[in-house]
Design an enzyme around this catalytic site. Sequence first.
Site, mmCIF file in Angstrom:
data_model
loop_
_atom_site.group_PDB
_atom_site.id
_atom_site.type_symbol
_atom_site.label_atom_id
_atom_site.label_comp_id
_atom_site.label_asym_id
_atom_site.label_seq_id
_atom_site.Cartn_x
_atom_site.Cartn_y
_atom_site.Cartn_z
ATOM 1 C CD GLU A 17 -19.231 38.127 60.604
ATOM 2 O OE1 GLU A 17 -18.062 38.481 60.428
ATOM 3 O OE2 GLU A 17 -19.579 36.944 60.769
ATOM 4 C CB THR A 48 -21.713 36.075 56.794
ATOM 5 O OG1 THR A 48 -23.128 36.020 56.887
ATOM 6 C CG2 THR A 48 -21.110 36.535 58.097
ATOM 7 C CE1 TYR A 49 -21.135 34.722 48.115
ATOM 8 C CE2 TYR A 49 -20.834 32.422 48.679
ATOM 9 C CZ TYR A 49 -21.047 33.410 47.736
ATOM 10 O OH TYR A 49 -21.177 33.068 46.420
ATOM 11 C CG ASP A 109 -17.799 25.219 57.730
ATOM 12 O OD1 ASP A 109 -16.570 25.153 57.992
ATOM 13 O OD2 ASP A 109 -18.615 25.810 58.449
ATOM 14 C CB ALA A 127 -9.279 30.505 52.186
ATOM 15 C CE1 TYR A 148 -11.734 29.252 61.669
ATOM 16 C CE2 TYR A 148 -9.830 29.572 60.224
ATOM 17 C CZ TYR A 148 -11.208 29.461 60.403
ATOM 18 O OH TYR A 148 -12.047 29.588 59.321
ATOM 19 C CE LYS A 168 -6.482 32.107 55.451
ATOM 20 N NZ LYS A 168 -7.723 31.525 55.974
ATOM 21 C CD GLN A 215 -25.604 34.431 70.877
ATOM 22 O OE1 GLN A 215 -26.223 34.917 71.816
ATOM 23 N NE2 GLN A 215 -24.735 35.114 70.174
ATOM 24 C CE LYS A 275 -29.171 37.938 68.911
ATOM 25 N NZ LYS A 275 -28.369 37.085 69.778
HETATM 26 P P1 FAD Z 1 -8.719 27.745 54.851
HETATM 27 O O1 FAD Z 1 -7.858 28.922 55.088
HETATM 28 O O2 FAD Z 1 -8.647 27.092 53.521
HETATM 29 O O3 FAD Z 1 -8.388 26.664 55.997
HETATM 30 C C1 FAD Z 1 -9.238 25.542 56.199
HETATM 31 C C2 FAD Z 1 -8.423 24.364 56.707
HETATM 32 O O4 FAD Z 1 -7.545 23.901 55.661
HETATM 33 C C3 FAD Z 1 -7.495 24.695 57.887
HETATM 34 O O5 FAD Z 1 -7.449 23.571 58.725
HETATM 35 C C4 FAD Z 1 -6.139 24.936 57.228
HETATM 36 O O6 FAD Z 1 -5.061 24.694 58.120
HETATM 37 C C5 FAD Z 1 -6.190 23.909 56.102
HETATM 38 N N1 FAD Z 1 -5.360 24.245 54.931
HETATM 39 C C6 FAD Z 1 -5.217 25.465 54.377
HETATM 40 N N2 FAD Z 1 -4.392 25.389 53.303
HETATM 41 C C7 FAD Z 1 -4.030 24.076 53.182
HETATM 42 C C8 FAD Z 1 -3.213 23.354 52.261
HETATM 43 N N3 FAD Z 1 -2.582 23.966 51.255
HETATM 44 N N4 FAD Z 1 -3.075 22.004 52.444
HETATM 45 C C9 FAD Z 1 -3.713 21.358 53.468
HETATM 46 N N5 FAD Z 1 -4.492 22.006 54.370
HETATM 47 C C10 FAD Z 1 -4.663 23.356 54.226
HETATM 48 N N6 FAD Z 1 -18.229 30.589 56.412
HETATM 49 C C11 FAD Z 1 -19.202 30.876 55.504
HETATM 50 O O7 FAD Z 1 -19.780 29.958 54.896
HETATM 51 N N7 FAD Z 1 -19.533 32.178 55.215
HETATM 52 C C12 FAD Z 1 -18.928 33.245 55.822
HETATM 53 O O8 FAD Z 1 -19.256 34.388 55.538
HETATM 54 C C13 FAD Z 1 -17.904 32.967 56.801
HETATM 55 N N8 FAD Z 1 -17.252 33.977 57.428
HETATM 56 C C14 FAD Z 1 -16.234 33.693 58.319
HETATM 57 C C15 FAD Z 1 -15.534 34.748 58.921
HETATM 58 C C16 FAD Z 1 -14.520 34.487 59.852
HETATM 59 C C17 FAD Z 1 -13.767 35.629 60.481
HETATM 60 C C18 FAD Z 1 -14.201 33.135 60.191
HETATM 61 C C19 FAD Z 1 -13.130 32.849 61.216
HETATM 62 C C20 FAD Z 1 -14.889 32.079 59.580
HETATM 63 C C21 FAD Z 1 -15.892 32.337 58.645
HETATM 64 N N9 FAD Z 1 -16.601 31.316 58.002
HETATM 65 C C22 FAD Z 1 -17.583 31.596 57.071
HETATM 66 C C23 FAD Z 1 -16.300 29.906 58.314
HETATM 67 C C24 FAD Z 1 -15.208 29.325 57.377
HETATM 68 O O9 FAD Z 1 -15.675 29.282 56.057
HETATM 69 C C25 FAD Z 1 -14.858 27.932 57.895
HETATM 70 O O10 FAD Z 1 -14.215 28.001 59.140
HETATM 71 C C26 FAD Z 1 -14.101 27.037 56.920
HETATM 72 O O11 FAD Z 1 -14.127 25.703 57.431
HETATM 73 C C27 FAD Z 1 -12.637 27.421 56.721
HETATM 74 O O12 FAD Z 1 -12.501 28.538 55.985
HETATM 75 P P2 FAD Z 1 -11.065 29.258 55.819
HETATM 76 O O13 FAD Z 1 -11.268 30.357 54.865
HETATM 77 O O14 FAD Z 1 -10.471 29.548 57.137
HETATM 78 O O15 FAD Z 1 -10.247 28.046 55.110
#
Ligand code: FAD
Length: 292
Positions: A17, A48-49, A109, A127, A148, A168, A215, A275
Amino acid sequence: MKLTELLRQDRLTLSFEVFPPKTDMAFDSVREATEEIASLSPAFMSVTYGAGGGTSQYTLDIAKNIHKKHGVPTLAHLTCVSSTRQTVKEKIEQIHAAGIQNVMALRGDIPADRRHEDRSTWDYRHAAELVRELRESGYDFCIGGACYPESHPESTNQTEDIRYLREKVDAGCDFLTTQMFFDNNLLYRFLYRIREAGIFVPVIPGIMPITDKKQIERALKLSGSFMPRRFLDLVDKFGDKPAAMKQAGIAYATDQILDLFAAGIHNVHIYTMNKPDVAKSMLANLSHVLHA
Ligand code: FAD
């Protein structure tokens, strides 16, 4: 190449990544670092975004460049929570026009100043909504989602987190990539629980080699991951000796990956954080293992 094709193959792989630059000025140095990583021929690279989407064009530029110059399959990340439906639709068009076939669909986030807003008016809350949008775009994307092993920090418990993860995946995820973790047992328990919940798409474990003391704080803040005593002892012993800490962090991550491969996992994603030296060391440590 679609990652679904890669994930079907019966071979051990590592993917890396990278993240896009935050400014125009940093673009060339990030491009060089990502090209150096791409020249190592990983199975794929994800880009990443930037939170909020302000640097989204760089994500595409870097991903396109890696793919065009080095033939490495790329996975472009896309977040939705800070965007309007119109912006997301435009991004989807741009991803398709750039020839990128793999998209990591993320919520992103929630910015601190918006956490108390009434979310019912937002274009995207989760998502899964972005996954649906990508599926309905008419483009045949391979779609990834985040998961997670220690639950998402906003979830009240793992059962609830896994229930939403299932929603999802049902919306159209082809695979999942995990948040970083430092104790493989947490991943194995998680895999058991999601399979029990009816989630059967491939899961790519995400491993972060921690190579300096600072880190660790950043990684912990970001992920809330549990740090095993064995790892904390390494930091205690080598944290103030940069070269030793780097070697120890790479050795620890290598050991985690060996254990994952031995347990039957085929594909591991490494958070290389732009890196090239870390990517090179990880590949060197596992060179024979990857071809066994
Ligand atoms: P979701 O799948 O929407 O989940 C977020 C929270 O909402 C969880 O607690 C879930 O249980 C809850 N939830 C889901 N659906 C519902 C529903 N219908 N009702 C109520 N609660 C619900 N961030 C960036 O900004 N850019 C990146 O490129 C990036 N890459 C990532 C890559 C990986 C592999 C990971 C693990 C994380 C990454 N992140 C990135 C961070 C991510 O955006 C955050 O962790 C964010 O807070 C959650 O994103 P998610 O897509 O998992 O959200």
